[in-house]
Design an enzyme around this catalytic site. Structure first.
Site, PDB file in Angstrom:
ATOM      1  CB  CYS A 155      -0.912   0.000   1.216  1.00  0.00           C
ATOM      2  SG  CYS A 155      -1.740  -1.573   1.463  1.00  0.00           S
ATOM      3  CD1 TRP A 190      -7.075   2.894  -8.365  1.00  0.00           C
ATOM      4  CD2 TRP A 190      -5.283   4.006  -9.080  1.00  0.00           C
ATOM      5  NE1 TRP A 190      -7.508   3.949  -9.138  1.00  0.00           N
ATOM      6  CE2 TRP A 190      -6.430   4.642  -9.583  1.00  0.00           C
ATOM      7  CE3 TRP A 190      -4.019   4.522  -9.401  1.00  0.00           C
ATOM      8  CZ2 TRP A 190      -6.357   5.769 -10.387  1.00  0.00           C
ATOM      9  CZ3 TRP A 190      -3.947   5.641 -10.191  1.00  0.00           C
ATOM     10  CH2 TRP A 190      -5.107   6.259 -10.675  1.00  0.00           C
ATOM     11  CB  ILE A 191      -4.419  -1.197  -2.456  1.00  0.00           C
ATOM     12  CG1 ILE A 191      -3.997   0.211  -2.030  1.00  0.00           C
ATOM     13  CG2 ILE A 191      -3.601  -2.276  -1.763  1.00  0.00           C
ATOM     14  CD1 ILE A 191      -2.620   0.642  -2.513  1.00  0.00           C
ATOM     15  CD  GLU A 398       5.151  -4.645  -9.425  1.00  0.00           C
ATOM     16  OE1 GLU A 398       6.349  -4.945  -9.406  1.00  0.00           O
ATOM     17  OE2 GLU A 398       4.227  -5.463  -9.282  1.00  0.00           O
TER      18      GLU A 398
HETATM   19  C1  LIG Z   1      -4.586  -2.066 -11.636  1.00  0.00           C
HETATM   20  C2  LIG Z   1      -3.644  -1.318 -10.758  1.00  0.00           C
HETATM   21  C3  LIG Z   1      -3.085  -1.941  -9.663  1.00  0.00           C
HETATM   22  C4  LIG Z   1      -2.244  -1.240  -8.809  1.00  0.00           C
HETATM   23  N1  LIG Z   1      -1.751  -1.864  -7.692  1.00  0.00           N
HETATM   24  C5  LIG Z   1      -1.064  -1.138  -6.791  1.00  0.00           C
HETATM   25  C6  LIG Z   1      -0.665  -1.709  -5.550  1.00  0.00           C
HETATM   26  O1  LIG Z   1      -0.920  -2.883  -5.279  1.00  0.00           O
HETATM   27  N2  LIG Z   1      -0.036  -0.927  -4.639  1.00  0.00           N
HETATM   28  C7  LIG Z   1       0.260   0.375  -4.901  1.00  0.00           C
HETATM   29  O2  LIG Z   1       0.836   1.017  -4.049  1.00  0.00           O
HETATM   30  N3  LIG Z   1      -0.077   0.945  -6.080  1.00  0.00           N
HETATM   31  C8  LIG Z   1      -0.741   0.228  -7.011  1.00  0.00           C
HETATM   32  N4  LIG Z   1      -1.121   0.803  -8.196  1.00  0.00           N
HETATM   33  C9  LIG Z   1      -0.747   2.173  -8.470  1.00  0.00           C
HETATM   34  C10 LIG Z   1       0.382   2.296  -9.500  1.00  0.00           C
HETATM   35  O3  LIG Z   1       1.579   1.880  -8.941  1.00  0.00           O
HETATM   36  C11 LIG Z   1       0.417   3.732  -9.995  1.00  0.00           C
HETATM   37  O4  LIG Z   1      -0.662   3.862 -10.885  1.00  0.00           O
HETATM   38  C12 LIG Z   1       1.701   4.109 -10.657  1.00  0.00           C
HETATM   39  O5  LIG Z   1       2.713   4.214  -9.713  1.00  0.00           O
HETATM   40  C13 LIG Z   1       1.627   5.417 -11.435  1.00  0.00           C
HETATM   41  O6  LIG Z   1       1.075   6.413 -10.655  1.00  0.00           O
HETATM   42  P1  LIG Z   1      -0.150   7.294 -11.204  1.00  0.00           P
HETATM   43  O7  LIG Z   1      -1.118   6.359 -11.777  1.00  0.00           O
HETATM   44  O8  LIG Z   1      -0.587   8.162 -10.118  1.00  0.00           O
HETATM   45  O9  LIG Z   1       0.460   8.121 -12.360  1.00  0.00           O
HETATM   46  P2  LIG Z   1       1.304   9.472 -12.255  1.00  0.00           P
HETATM   47  O10 LIG Z   1       2.463   9.274 -11.369  1.00  0.00           O
HETATM   48  O11 LIG Z   1       0.408  10.589 -11.963  1.00  0.00           O
HETATM   49  O12 LIG Z   1       1.836   9.578 -13.718  1.00  0.00           O
HETATM   50  C14 LIG Z   1       1.026   9.970 -14.836  1.00  0.00           C
HETATM   51  C15 LIG Z   1       1.881   9.960 -16.068  1.00  0.00           C
HETATM   52  O13 LIG Z   1       2.964  10.874 -15.921  1.00  0.00           O
HETATM   53  C16 LIG Z   1       4.210  10.257 -16.051  1.00  0.00           C
HETATM   54  N5  LIG Z   1       5.165  10.899 -15.145  1.00  0.00           N
HETATM   55  C17 LIG Z   1       5.084  11.031 -13.807  1.00  0.00           C
HETATM   56  N6  LIG Z   1       6.157  11.653 -13.321  1.00  0.00           N
HETATM   57  C18 LIG Z   1       6.940  11.953 -14.376  1.00  0.00           C
HETATM   58  C19 LIG Z   1       8.208  12.587 -14.529  1.00  0.00           C
HETATM   59  N7  LIG Z   1       8.915  13.048 -13.482  1.00  0.00           N
HETATM   60  N8  LIG Z   1       8.701  12.725 -15.765  1.00  0.00           N
HETATM   61  C20 LIG Z   1       8.030  12.256 -16.844  1.00  0.00           C
HETATM   62  N9  LIG Z   1       6.860  11.640 -16.751  1.00  0.00           N
HETATM   63  C21 LIG Z   1       6.303  11.479 -15.539  1.00  0.00           C
HETATM   64  C22 LIG Z   1       3.936   8.811 -15.716  1.00  0.00           C
HETATM   65  O14 LIG Z   1       4.889   7.943 -16.276  1.00  0.00           O
HETATM   66  C23 LIG Z   1       2.560   8.619 -16.309  1.00  0.00           C
HETATM   67  O15 LIG Z   1       2.674   8.401 -17.680  1.00  0.00           O
HETATM   68  C24 LIG Z   1      -1.946   0.114  -9.076  1.00  0.00           C
HETATM   69  C25 LIG Z   1      -2.485   0.731 -10.190  1.00  0.00           C
HETATM   70  C26 LIG Z   1      -3.331   0.046 -11.021  1.00  0.00           C
HETATM   71  C27 LIG Z   1      -3.933   0.763 -12.178  1.00  0.00           C
END
Ligand SMILES: Cc1cc2nc3c(=O)[nH]c(=O)nc-3n(C[C@H](O)[C@H](O)[C@H](O)COP(=O)(O)OP(=O)(O)OC[C@H]3O[C@@H](n4cnc5c(N)ncnc54)[C@H](O)[C@@H]3O)c2cc1C
Lengths: 591, 254
Positions: A155, A190-191, A398
């Site tokens: 989480c 989204w855990i 990840e």
């Molecule tokens: C089905 C699913 C399961 C998941 N399971 C887990 C889980 O078990 N535990 C958990 O903790 N999380 C989980 N997640 C969350 C997942 O790890 C995040 O979605 C992921 O880390 C990306 O974060 P975000 O979606 O907020 O995107 P953001 O971080 O907001 O990014 C949006 C876009 O911007 C880009 N971006 C961000 N920062 C930069 C930068 N500095 N430079 C250039 N581009 C950038 C990203 O690559 C992406 O394309 C899950 C998500 C999904 C959809």
């Protein structure tokens, strides 16, 4: 199998050296492999596990019902599927990394959603307890988690905090009764396994003596109270994996449940993710192999214009591209796992490369498979449309492709400055300290501008020279272009993401190509039955990748057309798009 | 009661086989091998007897090259207690023939004193369906072949076996010791679990050289030629039942 030999502990990573124009072939060659007896055991494990997945698990049904079939879950528990790498003393199967990669390949070949259900528990959910837990924590939690009686969740993500994990707001403060317990408050989103888990690895800010907050990892039981989860999210793919929000409302966490050090949570989070990333390469090779089966069968059977479509060159081109990418992905995945098994500790950049490379190749392979299948590929009765939906998330979670490219490029650029010592502190978290890393590196790079030795893959046999020549040439070019980039931009390089992105992509392709060459070299030296084919696959991949890489490297340099003209143009266009909030051009008809 | 189970390593049922260039045998050099499915059923039955506390010890026996140990390990992972590997370099799909196999098993019987041999009714490589019968003959034990149900009496002196025979089922009672061969519907073998496979590594496998058992291993049958089955000709699709009937009539098949 869990025994980790110290034999490889002095072997350093491969990818970092590329940015200095060097090829550290020790990482790849001789291609790492398990001991004979471990291989025999693994072979025994794969067979019943594959049969089980093939005969008992129905991925389409899991997808439709948005849940893993209960009977399948019950059977997977005694099978050991929830604790593949957990040490035997805690009731796990005790597999090494190679063994895990091979078994999750089976899962990936059949059902990625199920893979995420299993992986979210063992690869990230309770991995922290295995890696950083103390004896009491391991004894208390691991047996039930390894047996699948309990599942775990990881989480970290919150609504305001995705890629930028350090910005989380969930907070744990010491209880004011002096017990040393923490009171946890906050919300996660989204855990995976959020609605099913009994045990959570939760990351939260904790107050430090200096008044600032620092992240700490906690082992939280659902029974601690104040924990609620939302309804399962409706998703595009991996539907049978359960994804929910999670809320902590004055959840009391005993002091004994701090995982690692108070304030050491970010290290724990990154450690878990770094350690778990290698598995994705294994799983996605399985998915790609499933795609290949459908594509190959359709190419051989479908007749149009009086010919099998596999006789048309465009279809052949696709099949070859799929096979070469698969070979490279597979080689890199097992090179990383094998190195982890032989005690190599410097694998994080390669694991990041493997994650991005495997998720992007798998996407490409699945997409081409769908294309070869034509309309059939789009139909629900075929598994390809589900595979495409399932695969999409692998480029996001990840560590997204963008973030991991930055990770690889920034570590690489930093290494190009060579002298790490004064930087080491800043480097613990390169993404948060972008400026600090690169500044000193630049001055060092300036000082040592002489041309380095020509990089060499001298282990490659004559048949693989075409591939080896490409890799040697690309490594030298990447080294030179990285230096040029550093000299031009200095500290400002951290904001020049377009060349960094290209540098990372180039490094990833070269890393994968080298793994493929090392593996094909082994096949040649043993005259295996597919040695000649493997030579073609390695050469085919490297030659094609070489064309992409040369273009990427050409465009990396500040004096290139990309650097001087195209990139500024792209930045401007993006700015207009964002400013307009929509497509900014006037309609060709004027309205 | 000690139960001996025979486990043969044969070409995997799903593998595509090719014939050697000399047309004298199937080419097994790079083919996936596995436990013969009927042997797997026999192992499952033996392990169930153990779980029901009817059998105290289950011993898995395989005859063949070094790799035969793989199928013994599989039986151990399913729940057998120990293994005996009778080593020979003869090809078990045609050089080492049923009579020799039965003789080897008979020789082991004298030494180890099992109360029953549980065997697959046949192996899917040579499809001989002879070993159980020959072994019973050599030992002068009763035989219960093609079993679809096995029930051992309380005093463990006899077994009631339901046999699959042409046109139905036959139930017989055999005094023990006896040779029982497993048919397809006797049970559904379990999937060996990963933890049990790891544990199986620590179970003991004794090795005996087939040549040391003092039995004649020579084959009785000479293979003259092995050939592929005729390839099936492509069928054609018809619109409906009427069209099907018409076509069958036209082809003189109805
Ligand atoms: C089905 C699913 C399961 C998941 N399971 C887990 C889980 O078990 N535990 C958990 O903790 N999380 C989980 N997640 C969350 C997942 O790890 C995040 O979605 C992921 O880390 C990306 O974060 P975000 O979606 O907020 O995107 P953001 O971080 O907001 O990014 C949006 C876009 O911007 C880009 N971006 C961000 N920062 C930069 C930068 N500095 N430079 C250039 N581009 C950038 C990203 O690559 C992406 O394309 C899950 C998500 C999904 C959809």
């Amino acid at each position: 199998m869990a025994s980790t030999s110290a034999a490889g502990s002095d072997i350093t990573g491969f990818t970092r050296e590329l940015f200095m124009g060097r090829l550290n072939s020790k990482f790849m060659h001789p291609f790492p492999e398990p001991k004979e007896e471990d291989l025999e055991t693994l072979k025994m494990l794969v067979d019943p596990f594959s049969k089980f997945m093939e005969n008992e698990n129905d991925a389409a049904k899991n997808d439709r019902e948005c849940a893993v079939d209960e009977a399948v879950k019950e059977s997977l528990k005694p099978m050991g599927a929830y604790g593949m790498m957990t040490p035997e003393e805690y009731g796990g199967v005790g597999l090494d990394h190679t063994g895990y990669a091979r078994l999750v390949e089976v899962v990936g070949a059949h059902d990625l959603g199920l893979g995420i259900h299993l992986g979210a528990s063992q690869s990230i959910g309770y991995k922290g307890i295995v890696l950083y837990g103390n004896k009491e924590q391991k004894e208390k939690y691991l047996p039930k988690l390894a047996s699948g009686e309990h599942v775990a969740a990881f989480c970290l993500t919150e609504d305001g905090s995705g890629s930028d994990a350090q910005s989380i707001k969930t907070r744990a403060v010491p209880a004011d009764d002096g017990s040393g317990d923490f009171i946890l408050n906050g919300g996660k989103i989204w855990i995976s396994n959020g609605g099913l888990a009994e045990v959570f690895t939760v990351f939260a800010q904790t107050p430090q003596p200096d008044g600032k907050d620092k992240m700490t990892a906690f082992i939280v039981e659902r029974g601690f109270g104040g924990i609620t989860n939302g309804a399962p999210e409706k998703k595009m793919g991996i539907n049978c994996s359960n994804t929910t929000t999670l809320n902590f409302d004055d959840t009391r966490v005993p002091a004994a449940n701090v995982l690692g050090e108070v304030g050491g949570g970010f290290k724990v989070a990154m450690g878990i993710l770094n350690q778990g990333r290698f598995g994705m390469g294994g799983a996605l090779t399985g998915t790609m192999k499933t795609c290949m089966k459908y594509a190959a069968a359709h190419a051989a059977e479908r007749t149009q214009f009086g010919k099998k479509i596999g006789e048309f060159e465009m279809i052949q081109g696709k099949l070859a591209g799929m096979a070469t990418r698969l070979y490279a992905t597979e080689s890199l995945a097992y090179a990383i796992a094998g190195n982890m098994d032989r005690g190599v500790t410097d694998f994080q950049m390669e694991a990041a490369c493997g994650k991005v490379f495997s998720s992007e190749c798998a996407w490409w392979v699945a997409d081409e498979t769908l294309q070869i299948l034509g309309g059939l590929g789009f139909m629900r009765e075929y598994p390809i449309e589900r595979i495409v939906r399932d695969l999409r998330i692998f480029r996001i979670f990840e560590g997204s492709s963008e973030i991991l490219r930055l990770f690889v490029a920034l570590y690489g650029v930093k290494a190009a400055g060579d002298d790490l010592k004064p930087l080491q502190k800043a480097l613990k978290n390169p993404l948060a300290n972008l400026g600090a890393i690169v500044g000193p590196a630049v001055s060092i790079a300036r000082a040592r501008i002489g041309a380095p030795e020509k990089p060499s893959l001298d282990f490659a046999p004559a048949q693989l020279r075409p591939a080896a020549d490409v890799v040697e040439d690309c490594a030298a070019r990447l080294g030179a272009a990285t230096r040029e980039l550093l000299l031009k931009h200095g500290k400002g390089i951290v904001d020049r993401q377009l060349p960094l992105e290209r540098a990372a992509s180039a490094a990833m392709e070269i890393t994968a190509a080298t793994a493929a060459i090392a593996r094909a070299t082994r096949a040649v030296s043993r005259s295996t039955d597919t040695a000649a084919l493997e030579v073609s696959l390695a050469n085919g991949f490297a030659l094609e990748a070489g064309q992409r890489v040369r273009a990427l490297i050409r465009d990396m340099t500040p004096s290139s057309e990309a650097g001087t003209t195209i990139d500024p143009l792209r930045r401007d266009i993006a700015k207009s798009v964002i400013a307009a909030g929509e497509y900014p051009a006037r309609h060709p008809l004027g309205f | 009661m000690r139960v001996f189970v025979g486990v043969k390593r044969a070409v995997d049922y799903a593998a595509k086989v090719r014939i050697q260039a000399d047309k004298k045998a199937v080419d097994i050099s790079n083919v996936k091998m596995a436990i013969n499915p009927f042997c797997e059923i026999a192992v499952e039955e033996a392990v169930r007897l153990k779980e029901k506390k009817v059998a105290e010890e289950v011993v898995a026996v395989s005859i063949g090259p070094k790799q035969a140990q793989e199928v013994i390990r599989q039986a151990l992972a399913m729940g057998a207690d120990r293994g005996i590997h009778v080593t020979t370099d003869m090809r078990v799909d045609q050089e080492l023939q049923p009579l020799a196999v039965a003789k080897i098993m008979a020789a082991l019987t004298g030494e180890h004193d099992p109360s029953a041999w549980l065997l697959g009714k046949q192996a899917i490589d040579d499809d001989s369906n002879q070993v159980a019968q020959m072994l019973a003959g050599l030992l002068d034990w009763p035989q219960a072949t093609f079993a679809s149900e096995v029930e051992v009496s309380e005093d463990k002196k006899s077994a009631t076996v339901t046999r699959e025979i042409d046109g139905g089922l036959q139930t017989i009672e055999v005094p023990l010791p006896a040779v029982i061969s497993a048919d397809l519907r006797l049970n559904e073998p379990r999937y060996a679990t990963l933890p049990n496979i790891m544990k199986a590594k620590k179970k003991k496998i004794d090795t005996v050289d087939a040549a040391s058992l003092g039995v004649d291993l020579a084959g009785q049958i000479e293979v003259l030629e092995v050939s592929e089955p005729a390839t099936r000709e492509a069928g054609s699709k018809v619109e409906d039942v009427d069209a099907l009937l018409a076509k069958l009539k036209a082809d003189g098949l109805l």
